[in-house]
Design a protein around this motif. Structure first.
Motif, PDB file in Angstrom:
ATOM      1  N   ALA A  36       0.833  -1.196   0.000  1.00 21.37           N
ATOM      2  CA  ALA A  36       0.000   0.000   0.000  1.00 21.37           C
ATOM      3  C   ALA A  36       0.866   1.243   0.000  1.00 21.37           C
ATOM      4  CB  ALA A  36      -0.894   0.002   1.248  1.00 21.37           C
ATOM      5  N   PRO A  37       0.377   2.367  -0.577  1.00 23.87           N
ATOM      6  CA  PRO A  37       1.154   3.601  -0.576  1.00 23.87           C
ATOM      7  C   PRO A  37       1.413   4.052   0.856  1.00 23.87           C
ATOM      8  CG  PRO A  37      -0.727   3.731  -2.081  1.00 23.87           C
ATOM      9  CD  PRO A  37      -0.908   2.490  -1.281  1.00 23.87           C
ATOM     10  N   ALA A  38       2.577   4.672   1.068  1.00 20.90           N
ATOM     11  CA  ALA A  38       2.937   5.109   2.418  1.00 20.90           C
ATOM     12  C   ALA A  38       1.911   6.094   2.965  1.00 20.90           C
ATOM     13  CB  ALA A  38       4.330   5.750   2.401  1.00 20.90           C
ATOM     14  N   SER A  39       1.360   6.943   2.090  1.00 23.98           N
ATOM     15  CA  SER A  39       0.411   7.941   2.566  1.00 23.98           C
ATOM     16  C   SER A  39      -0.844   7.296   3.116  1.00 23.98           C
ATOM     17  CB  SER A  39       0.040   8.886   1.418  1.00 23.98           C
ATOM     18  OG  SER A  39      -0.510   8.146   0.337  1.00 23.98           O
ATOM     19  N   ALA A  40      -1.199   6.122   2.568  1.00 25.27           N
ATOM     20  CA  ALA A  40      -2.395   5.435   3.043  1.00 25.27           C
ATOM     21  C   ALA A  40      -2.119   4.655   4.306  1.00 25.27           C
ATOM     22  CB  ALA A  40      -2.910   4.491   1.951  1.00 25.27           C
ATOM     23  N   GLN A  41      -0.818   4.347   4.530  1.00 35.55           N
ATOM     24  CA  GLN A  41      -0.478   3.514   5.671  1.00 35.55           C
ATOM     25  C   GLN A  41      -0.335   4.318   6.947  1.00 35.55           C
ATOM     26  OE1 GLN A  41       3.166   1.969   4.303  1.00 35.55           O
ATOM     27  NE2 GLN A  41       2.257   0.862   2.611  1.00 35.55           N
ATOM     28  N   ALA A  42       0.312   5.471   6.848  1.00 35.79           N
ATOM     29  CA  ALA A  42       0.679   6.213   8.038  1.00 35.79           C
ATOM     30  C   ALA A  42      -0.525   6.540   8.895  1.00 35.79           C
ATOM     31  CB  ALA A  42       1.395   7.509   7.634  1.00 35.79           C
ATOM     32  N   GLY A  43      -0.432   6.187  10.153  1.00 37.96           N
ATOM     33  CA  GLY A  43      -1.470   6.524  11.113  1.00 37.96           C
ATOM     34  C   GLY A  43      -2.719   5.695  11.017  1.00 37.96           C
ATOM     35  N   SER A  44      -2.753   4.699  10.117  1.00 33.05           N
ATOM     36  CA  SER A  44      -3.995   3.955   9.929  1.00 33.05           C
ATOM     37  C   SER A  44      -4.123   2.765  10.856  1.00 33.05           C
ATOM     38  CB  SER A  44      -4.084   3.478   8.472  1.00 33.05           C
ATOM     39  OG  SER A  44      -3.017   2.594   8.185  1.00 33.05           O
ATOM     40  N   GLY A  45      -3.031   2.362  11.518  1.00 34.46           N
ATOM     41  CA  GLY A  45      -3.088   1.197  12.393  1.00 34.46           C
ATOM     42  C   GLY A  45      -3.561   1.550  13.784  1.00 34.46           C
ATOM     43  N   THR A  46      -3.953   0.543  14.536  1.00 35.05           N
ATOM     44  CA  THR A  46      -4.431   0.782  15.897  1.00 35.05           C
ATOM     45  C   THR A  46      -3.499   0.157  16.928  1.00 35.05           C
ATOM     46  OG1 THR A  46      -5.800  -1.216  15.775  1.00 35.05           O
ATOM     47  CG2 THR A  46      -6.821   0.864  15.143  1.00 35.05           C
ATOM     48  N   LYS A  47      -2.512  -0.612  16.480  1.00 34.73           N
ATOM     49  CA  LYS A  47      -1.617  -1.279  17.403  1.00 34.73           C
ATOM     50  C   LYS A  47      -0.304  -0.509  17.535  1.00 34.73           C
ATOM     51  CE  LYS A  47      -3.399  -5.931  16.730  1.00 34.73           C
ATOM     52  NZ  LYS A  47      -3.813  -6.082  18.130  1.00 34.73           N
ATOM     53  N   GLN A  48       0.505  -0.900  18.509  1.00 35.35           N
ATOM     54  CA  GLN A  48       1.817  -0.302  18.693  1.00 35.35           C
ATOM     55  C   GLN A  48       2.867  -1.394  18.740  1.00 35.35           C
ATOM     56  OE1 GLN A  48       2.607   2.988  21.515  1.00 35.35           O
ATOM     57  NE2 GLN A  48       4.023   1.584  22.534  1.00 35.35           N
ATOM     58  N   VAL A  49       3.937  -1.193  18.011  1.00 33.44           N
ATOM     59  CA  VAL A  49       5.088  -2.082  18.052  1.00 33.44           C
ATOM     60  C   VAL A  49       6.210  -1.335  18.764  1.00 33.44           C
ATOM     61  CG1 VAL A  49       6.818  -3.317  16.693  1.00 33.44           C
ATOM     62  CG2 VAL A  49       4.429  -3.269  15.931  1.00 33.44           C
ATOM     63  N   THR A  50       6.823  -1.989  19.750  1.00 36.57           N
ATOM     64  CA  THR A  50       7.913  -1.372  20.505  1.00 36.57           C
ATOM     65  C   THR A  50       9.225  -2.066  20.182  1.00 36.57           C
ATOM     66  OG1 THR A  50       6.440  -0.760  22.328  1.00 36.57           O
ATOM     67  CG2 THR A  50       8.799  -0.853  22.809  1.00 36.57           C
ATOM     68  N   ILE A  51      10.216  -1.279  19.794  1.00 32.20           N
ATOM     69  CA  ILE A  51      11.575  -1.792  19.588  1.00 32.20           C
ATOM     70  C   ILE A  51      12.410  -1.353  20.783  1.00 32.20           C
ATOM     71  CG2 ILE A  51      13.621  -1.764  18.140  1.00 32.20           C
ATOM     72  CD1 ILE A  51      11.860  -1.145  15.751  1.00 32.20           C
ATOM     73  N   VAL A  52      12.835  -2.318  21.575  1.00 34.11           N
ATOM     74  CA  VAL A  52      13.651  -2.013  22.746  1.00 34.11           C
ATOM     75  C   VAL A  52      15.116  -1.938  22.332  1.00 34.11           C
ATOM     76  CG1 VAL A  52      14.477  -2.863  24.982  1.00 34.11           C
ATOM     77  CG2 VAL A  52      12.039  -3.026  24.395  1.00 34.11           C
ATOM     78  N   VAL A  53      15.735  -0.807  22.619  1.00 37.73           N
ATOM     79  CA  VAL A  53      17.181  -0.651  22.450  1.00 37.73           C
ATOM     80  C   VAL A  53      17.781  -0.776  23.853  1.00 37.73           C
ATOM     81  CG1 VAL A  53      19.065   0.903  21.813  1.00 37.73           C
ATOM     82  CG2 VAL A  53      16.980   0.813  20.424  1.00 37.73           C
ATOM     83  N   PRO A  54      18.599  -1.801  24.111  1.00 36.97           N
ATOM     84  CA  PRO A  54      19.091  -2.023  25.467  1.00 36.97           C
ATOM     85  C   PRO A  54      20.273  -1.140  25.859  1.00 36.97           C
ATOM     86  CG  PRO A  54      19.903  -3.747  24.049  1.00 36.97           C
ATOM     87  CD  PRO A  54      19.017  -2.879  23.191  1.00 36.97           C
ATOM     88  N   PHE A  55      20.356   0.026  25.249  1.00 41.65           N
ATOM     89  CA  PHE A  55      21.407   1.004  25.540  1.00 41.65           C
ATOM     90  C   PHE A  55      20.782   2.395  25.591  1.00 41.65           C
ATOM     91  CE2 PHE A  55      23.373  -2.517  23.205  1.00 41.65           C
ATOM     92  CZ  PHE A  55      24.312  -2.934  24.146  1.00 41.65           C
ATOM     93  N   ALA A  56      21.541   3.348  26.099  1.00 37.93           N
ATOM     94  CA  ALA A  56      21.033   4.710  26.243  1.00 37.93           C
ATOM     95  C   ALA A  56      20.803   5.366  24.888  1.00 37.93           C
ATOM     96  CB  ALA A  56      22.015   5.536  27.073  1.00 37.93           C
TER      97      ALA A  56
END
Length: 344
Positions: A36-56
């Motif tokens: 799908a085009p990026a413009s249609a994708q952005a902000g359309s989801g309802t979930k959150q994905v978290t990427i943990v960086v184990p450093f500062a």
């Protein structure tokens, strides 16, 4: 004779049902949006994905994870956030992800330290990098640059070695913490030079870099992601690189091999991992969207500017990453033992 009872049928079905539901949910989140085009994708989801960086925040892992997060968010239509959980050489954040629900919504941006060297550095590592995670993708390989503070009377590896010989234990090097990639690189360099320099661990590469720039520590080994801007701005004095060959971004810097230190060849690698038990379908979809994000010309150009190289799709795959981790754990366990480093 004791009777062994099988788990109730309802429990077995419930567990398999939960795993299937997790797969369906992520597939619904990812699959329809890949093309799908990026413009249609952005902000359309309802979930959150978290990427943990184990450093500062502010270090090389953080910088690359944020580029990945931006690319993923544009493609899956969900909010992708980076959470920094620093401490103990990346073990605190890594352990937390290992205990997270295996639903594809919590990922770890691990590296050469968290998933290889820490096995030989910590006696009671709170996770097993080969057992407690599902490999998702090898994201990038990054060379190391060695730089000294301005004012230190050296301009090469040979000069650093000579200065260390007349000031044993007097030189200091900083790192992002025990077990961090910056610690490992300087640890091997120090052992090869016989410098016996004193390690000053920080809670993040950015803090160590601040003190290098400020003259509080003598030298530092860190990834090109954070070193290149400092070298180009003249705030630190570069001595060389720890890669097999010179790097295009700083072509005048010699390698440690050229300086007579052939055993010091270190390249950091960074990768995405999911908690153990994450369904294969979710892992494969995470790999697909992450690879799509890295395929963006703008993202590749930015990684190249930072000196980071993106592996081939085959080398980056979940199965290839699993084999890579096994090889690296074995390699670093042997190297650290040979260097006389005792597990903490």
């Amino acid at each position: 004779m004791p009777i062994t009872r099988s788990p109730p049928v309802r429990s077995r079905f419930a567990r398999s049902g939960r795993a299937l539901l997790a797969t369906i949910l992520l597939a619904a989140l990812l699959l329809p949006r890949l093309d799908a085009p990026a413009s249609a994708q952005a902000g359309s989801g309802t979930k959150q994905v978290t990427i943990v960086v184990p450093f500062a925040a502010g270090g090389p892992s953080d910088a690359m994870a944020r580029l990945i997060a931006q690319g993923l968010g544009d493609r899956i239509g969900a909010r992708v956030v980076v959470e920094n959980i620093a401490g103990a050489g990346g073990t605190i954040g890594s352990a937390r992800v290992s205990r997270a629900p295996p639903d594809g919504q919590t990922l770890l941006f691990g590296n050469i330290g968290t998933h290889a060297a820490n096995v030989g550095l910590f006696k009671n590592l709170p996770y097993d990098p080969q057992v407690d995670f599902e490999p998702v993708m090898l994201v990038a390989n990054v060379p190391f640059v060695v730089a000294a503070r301005r004012g230190l009377p050296v301009d090469s590896f040979a000069g650093l070695r000579a200065l260390a010989s007349v000031t044993p234990g007097g030189l200091t090097y900083g790192s992002a913490g025990v077990g961090s990639a910056s610690h490992l690189a300087c640890l091997l360099l120090d052992a090869a030079m016989g410098a016996n320099a004193r390690h000053i661990p920080y809670r993040g590469a950015a803090l160590a870099m601040n003190d290098l720039v400020g003259g509080q520590i003598d030298f530092m080994c860190d990834q090109t992601v954070t070193m290149i801007p400092q070298v180009r701005s003249g705030t630190v004095h570069p001595l060389g690189v720890l890669s097999r060959q010179r790097i295009a971004q700083l072509p005048d810097l010699p390698t440690a091999v050229e300086a007579g230190l052939p055993e010091v060849q270190v390249e950091a690698w960074n990768a995405l991992f999911a908690p153990k038990g994450t369904p294969r379908a979710i892992v494969e979809q995470l790999f697909a969207v992450t690879w799509a994000a890295l395929a963006s010309p703008a993202t590749r150009a930015r990684f190249a500017e930072l000196g980071a190289s993106i592996p081939s799709q085959e080398e980056a795959s979940p199965d290839a990453l699993r084999k890579h981790v096994a090889v690296e754990v074995s390699r670093w366990t042997r190297s650290l033992k040979a260097s006389g480093v005792a597990p903490d």
